[in-house]
Design an enzyme around this catalytic site. Sequence first.
Site, mmCIF file in Angstrom:
data_model
loop_
_atom_site.group_PDB
_atom_site.id
_atom_site.type_symbol
_atom_site.label_atom_id
_atom_site.label_comp_id
_atom_site.label_asym_id
_atom_site.label_seq_id
_atom_site.Cartn_x
_atom_site.Cartn_y
_atom_site.Cartn_z
ATOM 1 N N GLN A 1 19.772 -18.517 -9.163
ATOM 2 C CA GLN A 1 20.560 -19.709 -8.837
ATOM 3 C C GLN A 1 21.150 -20.282 -10.116
ATOM 4 O O GLN A 1 20.597 -20.105 -11.203
ATOM 5 C CB GLN A 1 19.688 -20.754 -8.126
ATOM 6 N N THR B 1 25.788 -11.556 -16.948
ATOM 7 C CA THR B 1 24.808 -10.475 -17.122
ATOM 8 C C THR B 1 23.409 -11.052 -16.948
ATOM 9 O O THR B 1 23.083 -12.097 -17.511
ATOM 10 C CB THR B 1 24.956 -9.843 -18.516
ATOM 11 N N LEU B 2 22.610 -10.369 -16.154
ATOM 12 C CA LEU B 2 21.236 -10.806 -15.888
ATOM 13 C C LEU B 2 20.265 -9.878 -16.607
ATOM 14 O O LEU B 2 20.446 -8.657 -16.582
ATOM 15 C CB LEU B 2 20.954 -10.758 -14.379
ATOM 16 N N GLU B 3 19.293 -10.476 -17.248
ATOM 17 C CA GLU B 3 18.232 -9.668 -17.857
ATOM 18 C C GLU B 3 17.062 -9.664 -16.872
ATOM 19 O O GLU B 3 16.347 -10.651 -16.748
ATOM 20 C CB GLU B 3 17.788 -10.263 -19.204
ATOM 21 N N GLY C 1 10.442 -15.376 -8.475
ATOM 22 C CA GLY C 1 9.591 -15.683 -9.620
ATOM 23 C C GLY C 1 8.134 -15.442 -9.304
ATOM 24 O O GLY C 1 7.379 -14.910 -10.107
ATOM 25 N N ARG C 2 7.740 -15.805 -8.074
ATOM 26 C CA ARG C 2 6.335 -15.620 -7.682
ATOM 27 C C ARG C 2 6.008 -14.149 -7.509
ATOM 28 O O ARG C 2 4.851 -13.752 -7.560
ATOM 29 C CB ARG C 2 6.055 -16.360 -6.387
ATOM 30 N N ARG D 1 15.063 -17.660 -8.606
ATOM 31 C CA ARG D 1 14.655 -18.336 -7.373
ATOM 32 C C ARG D 1 13.130 -18.247 -7.292
ATOM 33 O O ARG D 1 12.548 -17.234 -7.690
ATOM 34 C CB ARG D 1 15.302 -17.677 -6.171
ATOM 35 N N SER D 2 12.533 -19.278 -6.798
ATOM 36 C CA SER D 2 11.067 -19.353 -6.921
ATOM 37 C C SER D 2 10.376 -18.210 -6.198
ATOM 38 O O SER D 2 9.346 -17.703 -6.656
ATOM 39 C CB SER D 2 10.562 -20.705 -6.406
ATOM 40 N N SER D 3 10.944 -17.757 -5.078
ATOM 41 C CA SER D 3 10.271 -16.658 -4.355
ATOM 42 C C SER D 3 10.223 -15.397 -5.216
ATOM 43 O O SER D 3 9.212 -14.708 -5.271
ATOM 44 C CB SER D 3 10.981 -16.352 -3.038
#
Lengths: 209, 423
Positions: free
Chosen positions: A159, A138-140, A117-118, A113-115
């Site tokens: 997302q 699974t998320l890295e 990411g920033r 999500r961009s928030s």
Amino acid sequence: MGVLNRADIDELMRETDYSKKLVVTPLLSEAQIGPASIDIRLGSSIIIPKKTYVEKQDITDPDMIRQVEQRLYDRRRLKYKSKFMLHPNQLILGVTFEYISLPFDVCCVIMSRSSWGRLGLVVATAAFVQPGYKGCLTLELVNLSESPIALYPGLPVGQLVFHEVTAKGNKAFYTGRYDCPTEAGLPKFFEGDADKEMRFWGQRHEESP
Amino acid sequence: MDPAVLYNRLFSFHELTELLERSSTDHISWPLVSYCDDIWNSFFGSDGPKIFYSVTSVHNYSILPFSKLLTFYVRDLLPSAVIDALTADRELYCLQLASSEDANLPLYANIGHEFGHAIFDHREAELVALLNSKLASLLPQLDKELQGIDASQSARRYRRMAVALVNIAQELFCDLIGGILMGSAFFLSLYEISWGQNKAGWNISLSPNDGYIRAYPSFHFRLHCLKHSAKVDEFCNETGKELARLNIPALKELADSLATIPVFHDTDGLNVFPTSDSDSGPIGKVIRMYLPDIKKALAEYTEACDGLVRKWYSLPIPSSLHHDVAELIQRLEHKILPSIIPDGTLLGKQVHRTKSCVCKQVLSQNVVQANDSLRSRHPANPNLLRQHAVAGTRLGAMDLARKACKFYCNSKCVCILSSPLTC
């Protein structure tokens, strides 16, 4: 390869035939469904690579990989309302709160999500999910910023963007190595025929003068 | 302390240490144990005894009163004041369960039975008093028969027989708890775990120390009693109809499969051992003589315990939810977590919101366990990968249902949810 919009997502989620149904569960709020994506939350299962003096991780060496899995990863379950501090340049493996099931003609991509990411948080480096996949993702999670980031299970961190796959009558179901996982998973390099090839390249490299 | 006694005591400490070592492992299914923690807390509350989990490779699940064992083993080794300080208000149990990779893991519905042992420990006085009342007319007759055999030995034999009967009653009580918590799932698990054993045999194992006497009713009798408390017939009749309409062959057989599990116990026999114990013969003879009456009294006892347990603890029972159960099973059939019941809306009906949270977690677990057990007994199903997937989704179902429940029960989440909380 078109991106599915909200109406398409809605239609697939309401499908009654389970082989064609898009499932993202549990979905705590309809607000998670955006114009062309579904927000996903961080689950409570994480894997933390330990600090180590191991010389290298050679994925063409199955014995080494097995040792790495047993010795160098710490599996934890976070309680809800408890925070985990992800330090600068640290990588952990997390898992989505949601369990997904993709129809054979839909694939998806995990995006930050961009928030977040920033803020410097990357949620997925291996972002593509094959059609027909079933399981939690699974998320890295990597912190690219200069300061620690507090993560709480349940926070929407990413997302899913869905794409149509042109099957042309050939139902290519996911038959990969990660089947129906519900927790964060370690890499599985030596399952399946493709990995014999890895071993081949590794051996050739050692044999060459 | 005698060196030989100390040496033996060290082995006991080693066993306790091993329990602890096997409790910190990746091989424990954490979704399962966190679900078990919720159940444990619903019985004992946050101030009551605690429980931890340890892996075992034995074909069984078991519970140990860890802190009591520790106190027992350190007696005569440490000053009483130190022992009291260590264990005061710190009652701890250990549940031994199969590892995540073990083929016995799908039998985790037996955990309900194990929790029953802890509950029996805490309610022993009331439950034994109830048992006495049900056996009130029988006990004098049993005593009279023992006196007729050998009056000089009858007091000891009567005492040991009474301990055995209490043990048998405890097992039935634990089955009741298992049935209340896990429903048809426990019925199936109990049947599966009896594999390889004589299902028609009542067993009493005597010991010089009354505390080590062990006694078990036959599996047939246990399943017979359980069939009622776990509402298995209702599951077969009502949910079976719903499953039949799904047109999935394996599921159509599920209800019939449950109904065919044998519970006929009229031909049960009794074994009392060791035969070298001079009391085993007389005790066995007397109990066999009155076994039908004892069974009747025990069945009445189990039914009375059902009412007592529901009075002591608020344990909601899933009922009239057969359509929901079938929908959940259908989801599992397609390797999708059985956490939502389709209701025409986008979000569906969260399983945990259908009635109470605990109830719905139990329902999910019942469903998936019943389905999984059917697979293991269906010889025509070669799809092992599918079974593995079922195992993963099953545990995930419990975990996610529990997590979603916590979110909904937290008032701070109201602002992000469009529908009112009901939990």
